[in-house]
Design a protein around this motif. Structure first.
Motif, short mmCIF file in Angstrom:
data_model
loop_
_atom_site.label_atom_id
_atom_site.label_comp_id
_atom_site.label_asym_id
_atom_site.label_seq_id
_atom_site.Cartn_x
_atom_site.Cartn_y
_atom_site.Cartn_z
N TYR A 109 0.83 -1.20 0.00
CA TYR A 109 0.00 0.00 0.00
C TYR A 109 0.87 1.26 0.00
O TYR A 109 0.52 2.27 -0.63
CB TYR A 109 -1.03 -0.01 1.14
N LYS A 110 2.02 1.21 0.70
CA LYS A 110 2.91 2.37 0.71
C LYS A 110 3.47 2.65 -0.69
O LYS A 110 3.51 3.80 -1.14
CB LYS A 110 4.06 2.16 1.70
N LEU A 111 3.89 1.60 -1.39
CA LEU A 111 4.40 1.78 -2.75
C LEU A 111 3.29 2.23 -3.70
O LEU A 111 3.51 3.06 -4.58
CB LEU A 111 5.04 0.49 -3.25
N ALA A 112 2.10 1.68 -3.52
CA ALA A 112 0.97 2.09 -4.37
C ALA A 112 0.68 3.58 -4.20
O ALA A 112 0.40 4.29 -5.16
CB ALA A 112 -0.27 1.27 -4.04
N ARG A 113 0.79 4.05 -2.97
CA ARG A 113 0.60 5.49 -2.73
C ARG A 113 1.74 6.30 -3.35
O ARG A 113 1.52 7.30 -4.01
CB ARG A 113 0.48 5.76 -1.22
N GLY B 112 -3.45 -5.46 11.58
CA GLY B 112 -2.75 -4.69 10.56
C GLY B 112 -1.70 -3.79 11.20
O GLY B 112 -1.71 -3.56 12.41
N ALA B 113 -0.80 -3.28 10.39
CA ALA B 113 0.19 -2.32 10.87
C ALA B 113 -0.52 -0.99 11.16
O ALA B 113 -1.59 -0.72 10.60
CB ALA B 113 1.27 -2.12 9.81
N ALA B 114 0.05 -0.18 12.02
CA ALA B 114 -0.55 1.12 12.35
C ALA B 114 -0.73 1.93 11.08
O ALA B 114 0.19 2.09 10.29
CB ALA B 114 0.36 1.86 13.33
N GLY B 115 -1.97 2.41 10.85
CA GLY B 115 -2.26 3.24 9.69
C GLY B 115 -2.36 2.49 8.38
O GLY B 115 -2.42 3.11 7.31
N GLN B 116 -2.36 1.16 8.42
CA GLN B 116 -2.37 0.38 7.17
C GLN B 116 -3.64 0.64 6.36
O GLN B 116 -4.74 0.64 6.88
CB GLN B 116 -2.26 -1.12 7.48
#
Length: 197
Positions: A53-57, A92-96
């Motif tokens: 999700y981080k890379l997608a953002r 999930g990770a925090a803020g996932q």
């Protein structure tokens, strides 16, 4: 010809591409919004859901992905891809963040750590004979919404009855990795879903 992309910012991309090519599909990698627009369907592979999700953002793909899924693009998530399609995550990770669309709650790393990876044979709706399923740091589905069809559950052992494959309209997800090995029947289910949409 049916065109199916594989989300390719992170995860086991090549194996999915090979499975789709064996099924006679135009298969290609998706790293940019323009490539996403070419898709009749999309596979979100296994990998690391928080990294995805981080890379997608970072690559400006998250919002276009959400829009295409919301607009009905057939999408198949495997392992981390299941987490990416889920509306709700436990552990999930925090803020996932997720792409969403699939009315399920998934538990991240539900079967345990890498050392707890395992294989089993599953009965799966739409596939005649058992499917050999490989689970690697896999999630499972804790809850399904009313429109979600359960396709497979773990047959035995401590996790017996845990849901590991689902479908909701044009969305499909498995906890396991159907791209491992040379059995393309689960991918075939998704290709049929794309052709019917």
């Amino acid at each position: 010809m049916t065109s199916i992309g594989v989300f390719a910012l992170q995860g086991d991309v090549r194996e999915h591409l090979h499975a789709l090519q064996r099924l006679g599909v135009d298969a290609f990698t998706v790293r940019r919004p323009a490539e996403l627009e070419r898709c009749d369907g999309l596979i979100v592979p296994g990998g690391e859901s928080t990294t995805m999700y981080k890379l997608a953002r970072t690559f400006d793909l998250l919002e276009p992905l959400r829009r295409r899924v919301k607009d009905g693009m057939p999408t198949f998530g495997t392992c981390a891809g299941m987490i990416m399609l889920a509306e709700r995550i436990h552990d999930g990770a925090a803020g996932q963040e997720t792409v969403g669309g699939l009315d399920v709650t998934v538990r991240r790393n539900a079967f345990g750590r890498q050392v707890d990876s395992f294989e089993t044979d599953l009965q799966m709706a739409g596939v005649a004979d058992p499917v050999h399923a490989v689970f690697i740091r896999a999630p499972w589905v804790e809850e399904v919404g009313p429109g979600v069809e359960v396709l497979a559950a773990v047959p035995s052992g401590e996790a017996a009855g845990r849901i590991v494959a689902v479908r909701q309209g044009p969305l499909m997800a498995t906890s396991f990795h159907p791209e491992v090995g040379d059995d393309d029947r689960v991918h075939g289910l998704f290709v049929d879903l794309v052709k019917q949409s």
